[in-house]
Scaffold this motif. Structure first.
Motif, mmCIF file in Angstrom:
data_model
loop_
_atom_site.group_PDB
_atom_site.id
_atom_site.type_symbol
_atom_site.label_atom_id
_atom_site.label_comp_id
_atom_site.label_asym_id
_atom_site.label_seq_id
_atom_site.Cartn_x
_atom_site.Cartn_y
_atom_site.Cartn_z
ATOM 1 N N LYS A 48 0.821 -1.095 -0.062
ATOM 2 C CA LYS A 48 0.037 0.077 -0.011
ATOM 3 C C LYS A 48 0.893 1.188 0.202
ATOM 4 C CE LYS A 48 -0.830 1.035 4.760
ATOM 5 N NZ LYS A 48 -1.706 1.379 5.849
ATOM 6 N N PRO A 49 0.243 2.407 -0.636
ATOM 7 C CA PRO A 49 1.358 3.361 -0.508
ATOM 8 C C PRO A 49 1.316 4.088 0.849
ATOM 9 C CG PRO A 49 -0.723 3.992 -1.527
ATOM 10 C CD PRO A 49 -0.783 2.602 -1.386
ATOM 11 N N ILE A 50 2.633 4.476 1.172
ATOM 12 C CA ILE A 50 2.949 5.197 2.413
ATOM 13 C C ILE A 50 3.343 6.629 2.242
ATOM 14 C CG2 ILE A 50 2.886 3.001 3.924
ATOM 15 C CD1 ILE A 50 5.887 3.098 3.375
ATOM 16 N N PHE A 51 3.649 6.843 1.184
ATOM 17 C CA PHE A 51 4.139 8.382 0.785
ATOM 18 C C PHE A 51 4.106 8.594 -0.459
ATOM 19 C CE2 PHE A 51 7.792 11.030 -0.311
ATOM 20 C CZ PHE A 51 7.713 12.037 0.913
ATOM 21 N N GLY A 52 3.987 9.866 -0.956
ATOM 22 C CA GLY A 52 4.002 10.282 -2.222
ATOM 23 C C GLY A 52 2.692 10.408 -2.918
ATOM 24 N N PRO A 53 2.634 10.639 -4.014
ATOM 25 C CA PRO A 53 1.186 10.930 -4.788
ATOM 26 C C PRO A 53 0.582 9.708 -5.231
ATOM 27 C CG PRO A 53 2.969 11.243 -6.571
ATOM 28 C CD PRO A 53 3.650 10.838 -5.083
ATOM 29 N N ALA A 54 1.232 8.542 -5.018
ATOM 30 C CA ALA A 54 0.327 7.239 -5.554
ATOM 31 C C ALA A 54 -0.792 6.828 -4.489
ATOM 32 C CB ALA A 54 1.010 5.973 -5.444
ATOM 33 N N THR A 55 -2.003 6.734 -4.879
ATOM 34 C CA THR A 55 -3.047 6.449 -3.921
ATOM 35 C C THR A 55 -3.479 5.086 -3.781
ATOM 36 O OG1 THR A 55 -4.681 7.103 -5.732
ATOM 37 C CG2 THR A 55 -4.002 8.787 -3.995
ATOM 38 N N ARG A 56 -3.197 4.171 -4.658
ATOM 39 C CA ARG A 56 -3.580 2.891 -4.690
ATOM 40 C C ARG A 56 -2.367 1.975 -4.707
ATOM 41 N NH1 ARG A 56 -4.954 1.993 -9.805
ATOM 42 N NH2 ARG A 56 -4.735 4.272 -10.394
ATOM 43 N N LYS A 57 -2.823 0.661 -4.101
ATOM 44 C CA LYS A 57 -1.814 -0.130 -3.940
ATOM 45 C C LYS A 57 -1.465 -0.625 -5.115
ATOM 46 C CE LYS A 57 -4.527 -4.202 -3.014
ATOM 47 N NZ LYS A 57 -5.886 -3.841 -3.691
ATOM 48 N N LEU A 58 -0.111 -1.362 -5.156
ATOM 49 C CA LEU A 58 0.480 -2.172 -6.109
ATOM 50 C C LEU A 58 -0.263 -3.269 -6.396
ATOM 51 C CD1 LEU A 58 4.285 -1.691 -5.852
ATOM 52 C CD2 LEU A 58 2.820 -0.231 -7.336
ATOM 53 N N ALA A 59 -0.734 -3.742 -7.554
ATOM 54 C CA ALA A 59 -1.520 -5.004 -7.797
ATOM 55 C C ALA A 59 -0.516 -6.241 -7.304
ATOM 56 C CB ALA A 59 -1.994 -5.240 -9.347
#
Lengths: 377, 274
Positions: free
Chosen positions: A334-345
Motif C-alpha cells: 500500500k502507498p505510504i508516501f508520495g502521490p500514489a493512492t492505490r496499492k500495487l497489484a
C-alpha cells in the motif's frame, strides 16, 4: 490619403533606350521605392584589401569542403565498433562520434561563415526608402473589385446550377467529416470495450489463455533463453524482476522477446526476510496470493506507470523514482508516501508440483498502472 | 690564559658533540625508515586469500579485534544489540569483507546511511575478524578465489543488460548512484573495487537486495562488474566532462546555455555594421 504620385510611364521607344541603371531607378519609382545610398564596397578595384577579403571568403569555403571530405573519411574508415576501456583502441573508438560531429559541424560552419563574409564584404549595403500606403483603398478600386467578383460568380452560372451545388456540398461535407474523425474518433470508438482480452487495460500479459499455466521467468540478458524461477533461487532479502512464460512459446523467439518488452508484464518477485515475513499484513481477498516469504507485486506504479523497482530490503519499502511514491511490501504494497493512492497489484503465485517452478495462479485481480476513464477504484 | 684554553676546549667539545648529535639523528632516521619499510613489506603485499580456514591462533586474534572494535554494537556473542547493530551470526565472509574493506564498519555513528570511509582495520585484521565470526557458525555468502581484474567478465554488453535490469533503478545506468527513502541513498560506483562490488551483490549491504548465485550466476556477476568498470572511474567520459552523468537534464542545460550564447554571438556578428 494616398501617397501615390503618378509616375510617368515611358513609351515603348523610351523603354528600349533605357540603360540598366535607369531601369533600376524606374522599377523603384513604380513601387514607390527610392534608393538613397547604393555604395560600391570597393570603389577602387584591385586593392590589396579587396584581394584579402576575397581570399578570406575563399578560405572558409575551402575549409568547408575539406571538412566535408574529412567527414566522409571518418565515416568510412574510423574505428567505430565498440572497444572496451583499457586497451589503446578504446581511446580512438571514443573519438568516433565526436569526430563525426566535429568534421560535419566544421563543414557547415565554414559554408555559413563563407556566405556571411561574402555578403558583408562584397554585397553593397543599400539604403532605400519606400512609401507606405495608409488607410483603405480608393473608392474606385473598391467598387470595381466588387463588381469584378460579382460578375465572375454570375458568369460561372453557379447560382442556378443546383445539382452541381448540392453534389459539391455533399463531397466537401463528407470529406470534412472524415477529417474531423481524427479529432473526435477517440471519444467514439472504445478501445477497451473487449475487456476480456489480455491487450485490454483490464488485463496484462499474465492472463491465462487456453488453460495454459503461466510461469515466472527471469531475464538473463538473452531474450531467447528461458530460465524459470524456483523457491530456492532467491536469498532472503532479495528482489527479482520476472516475466510471464508459457510452454507454447518455447520455440517462438518473437513471443519470448516480446514477453520481456511488454509494458505491463514486469513483476517484482520479493523474498522477505523471515523475521519481516512474520509482520506481514495481508489485504482482504489476497490472503493466499503469496508463497511462503515470496510476494509478487507489479512493477508498474499505480500513480503514472513508472517502474517502481527500487526495493529496500531492510525497510521493505518499494520506491518509485519518478515521483517518490513509496509502497510498503509488508502491507500488501500500500502507498505510504508520495502521490500514489492505490496499492500495487499483487500477482497470486504458486509452485508447480511437477516442475518445482513458480507460476501465476491467475492474472492480477485488478488493473495495473495508472487510472483510466473506465476504472472506478 | 687558562680561561682562554678552557674556552677553546669547550668550543672543541661543543663542535664534537654537535657532530655526534647530527650523526645520531641521521642514523636514527635511517633505522626508522628501514623499520617502516620492513613493516610495510610485512603488511601490504599479502594477497587476500579465502579466510575460511579455521586457524585457532587467527580466530583468537580475531576475537581480540572483535572485542576491541565491534562488540559494543554487535554484542559479546555476535547476537547484536538492539537499535545499535544487527546479529552477525551467519552474515558470511562476503559481508564482512564488504563492510570492513569499504570502511563502513566499524561505523562512526548511527544514521540513515553508513558511509564509505578509509578502512579502519588492516587486511590482516579483517582476515582475523572474519575467521572469528565465521567460526561462530552459520554459513553466509562467500567470495570467489579470484581477485582484482580476474573478476571482470568478458561480456560487458550482457553485463550492461543485467545491470540495467537489476541495478540501474537505484545506482543509475552508469553507476552514478541515486536517492532512496528517508535520507538513504544508493552510492555512486566510482572507485569501488571488483571484490567489493562482488561482495555487495552476494551479501546485500544495508538496503541493497541480495543477488544469490542462482539469481545471477557468478559469470553474470562478473559480466556486471566488467560493465560497471567500463563506465565508472572516468571511463565513460568521451566529452571530457561527465557533467554529473545524469543524462539529458544536465547535458540539455549545458547544450542550451552554450548553444544559445553561441547563437547570440553569431547573430550579433551578422547584424553588426562593418
Amino acid at each position: 490619403m494616398s501617397a501615390k504620385e503618378p509616375v510617368e510611364r515611358p513609351t515603348e521607344a523610351e523603354l528600349a533606350d533605357m540603360s540598366r541603371d535607369e531601369l533600376l531607378v524606374l522599377g523603384g519609382k513604380l513601387d514607390g521605392v527610392e534608393l538613397v545610398e547604393y555604395p560600391d564596397p570597393w570603389p577602387v578595384k584591385g586593392t590589396r584589401a579587396e584581394k584579402r577579403a576575397e581570399r578570406l571568403v575563399a578560405f572558409w569555403f575551402a575549409l568547408a569542403g575539406l571538412a566535408g571530405l574529412a567527414f566522409l573519411g571518418v565515416f568510412l574508415f574510423w574505428p567505430s565498433s565498440y572497444k572496451a576501456p583499457g586497451g589503446s583502441d578504446h581511446f580512438w573508438y571514443t573519438l568516433f562520434t565526436p569526430m563525426l560531429g566535429l568534421t560535419l559541424g566544421l563543414s557547415i560552419l565554414g559554408l555559413g561563415v563563407g556566405v556571411l563574409l561574402y555578403t558583408r564584404k562584397f554585397v553593397p549595403h543599400e539604403l532605400a526608402i519606400q512609401q507606405r500606403n495608409d488607410g483603405r483603398s480608393d473608392e474606385v478600386d473598391r467598387a470595381t473589385m466588387v463588381a469584378h467578383l460579382a460578375d465572375a460568380g454570375d458568369r460561372s452560372t453557379i447560382a442556378r446550377r443546383s445539382l452541381i451545388k448540392r453534389s459539391a456540398g455533399f463531397g466537401m461535407g463528407a470529406f470534412g467529416l472524415g477529417a474531423g474523425v481524427f479529432a473526435i474518433g477517440g471519444l467514439v470508438h472504445n478501445p477497451w470495450s473487449q475487456s476480456e482480452s489480455k491487450d485490454s487495460l483490464w488485463h496484462t500479459g499474465w492472463l491465462e489463455t487456453n488453460g495454459e499455466k503461466v510461469f515466472l521467468r527471469r531475464d538473463t540478458g538473452d531474450p531467447h533463453q528461458v530460465v524459470l524461477v524456483s523457491p530456492e533461487d532467491l536469498d532472503v532479502g532479495s528482489m527479482e524482476t520476472v516475466f510471464p512464460y508459457r510452454e507454447s512459446e518455447k520455440d517462438d523467439h518473437e513471443a519470448l522477446s516480446r514477453a520481456l518488452k511488454r509494458s505491463d508484464n514486469p513483476v517484482m518477485l520479493i523474498r522477505l526476510r523471515t523475521e519481516d515475513a512474520q509482520r506481514v499484513v495481508k489485504h482482504q481477498g489476497q490472503e493466499d496470493f503469496n508463497f511462503g516469504d515470496y510476494y509478487a507485486y507489479t512493477k508498474i506504479c499505480s500513480h503514472l506507470g513508472c517502474p517502481t523497482s527500487l526495493y529496500e530490503q531492510r525497510t521493505n519499502r518499494i520506491l518509485c523514482p519518478c515521483h517518490q511514491s513509496q509502497f510498503d511490501a509488508l502491507q500488501y504494497a500500500k502507498p505510504i508516501f508520495g502521490p500514489a493512492t492505490r496499492k500495487l497489484a499483487q500477482l497470486p503465485i504458486e509452485v508447480d508440483e511437477e516442475t518445482g517452478y513458480f507460476y501465476a495462479r491467475s492474472d492480477f485481480i485488478e488493473p495495473v498502472g495508472p487510472a483510466f476513464w473506465e476504472r472506478k477504484s | 690564559m687558562t680561561a682562554d684554553r678552557t674556552s677553546e676546549v669547550a668550543a672543541k667539545m661543543n663542535r664534537h658533540s654537535k657532530f655526534r648529535r647530527r650523526t645520531a639523528a641521521t642514523l636514527a632516521i635511517g633505522i626508522a625508515l628501514l623499520a617502516v619499510g620492513a613493516l610495510y613489506s610485512l603488511f601490504v603485499p599479502e594477497p587476500q586469500t579465502a579466510a575460511a580456514q579455521q586457524d585457532p591462533a587467527l580466530v583468537r586474534q580475531g576475537e581480540q579485534i572483535y572485542n576491541n572494535t565491534c562488540i559494543s554494537c554487535h554484542g559479546a556473542n555476535l547476537e547484536g544489540v538492539k537499535d545499535r547493530g544487527q546479529s552477525l551470526v551467519g552474515v558470511g565472509e562476503a559481508s564482512i569483507y564488504f563492510q570492513t574493506h569499504t570502511g563502513r564498519m566499524p561505523a562512526k555513528s548511527q544514521g540513515a546511511q553508513i558511509q564509505r570511509k578509509p578502512a579502519f582495520l588492516s587486511p590482516e585484521e579483517i582476515d582475523a575478524v572474519t575467521a572469528y565470526i565465521v567460526s561462530k557458525g552459520g554459513a553466509g555468502p562467500t567470495l570467489p578465489e579470484e581477485r582484482g581484474e580476474a573478476l571482470r567478465g568478458d561480456n560487458p554488453a550482457r553485463g550492461g543488460e543485467l545491470f540495467r535490469l537489476n541495478c540501474a533503478s537505484c545506482h543509475n545506468f552508469t553507476g552514478r548512484g541515486g536517492a532512496l527513502s528517508s535520507g538513504k541513498y544508493a552510492p555512486a560506483l566510482d572507485g569501488v573495487s571488483e571484490e567489493e562490488i562482488y561482495a555487495a551483490m552476494v551479501s546485500g549491504p544495508q538496503n541493497m537486495p541480495k543477488f544469490s548465485d542462482r539469481q545471477l550466476t557468478p559469470e553474470e556477476k562478473e559480466d556486471i562488474i566488467a560493465y560497471v568498470k567500463s563506465v565508472t572511474d572516468g571511463n565513460n567520459n568521451p566529452g571530457g566532462n561527465p557533467i554529473g552523468g545524469l543524462g539529458p537534464q544536465s547535458e540539455g542545460l549545458i547544450a542550451f546555455i552554450v548553444g544559445m550564447a553561441a547563437l547570440i554571438g553569431v547573430t550579433l556578428w551578422i547584424g553588426a555594421k562593418s
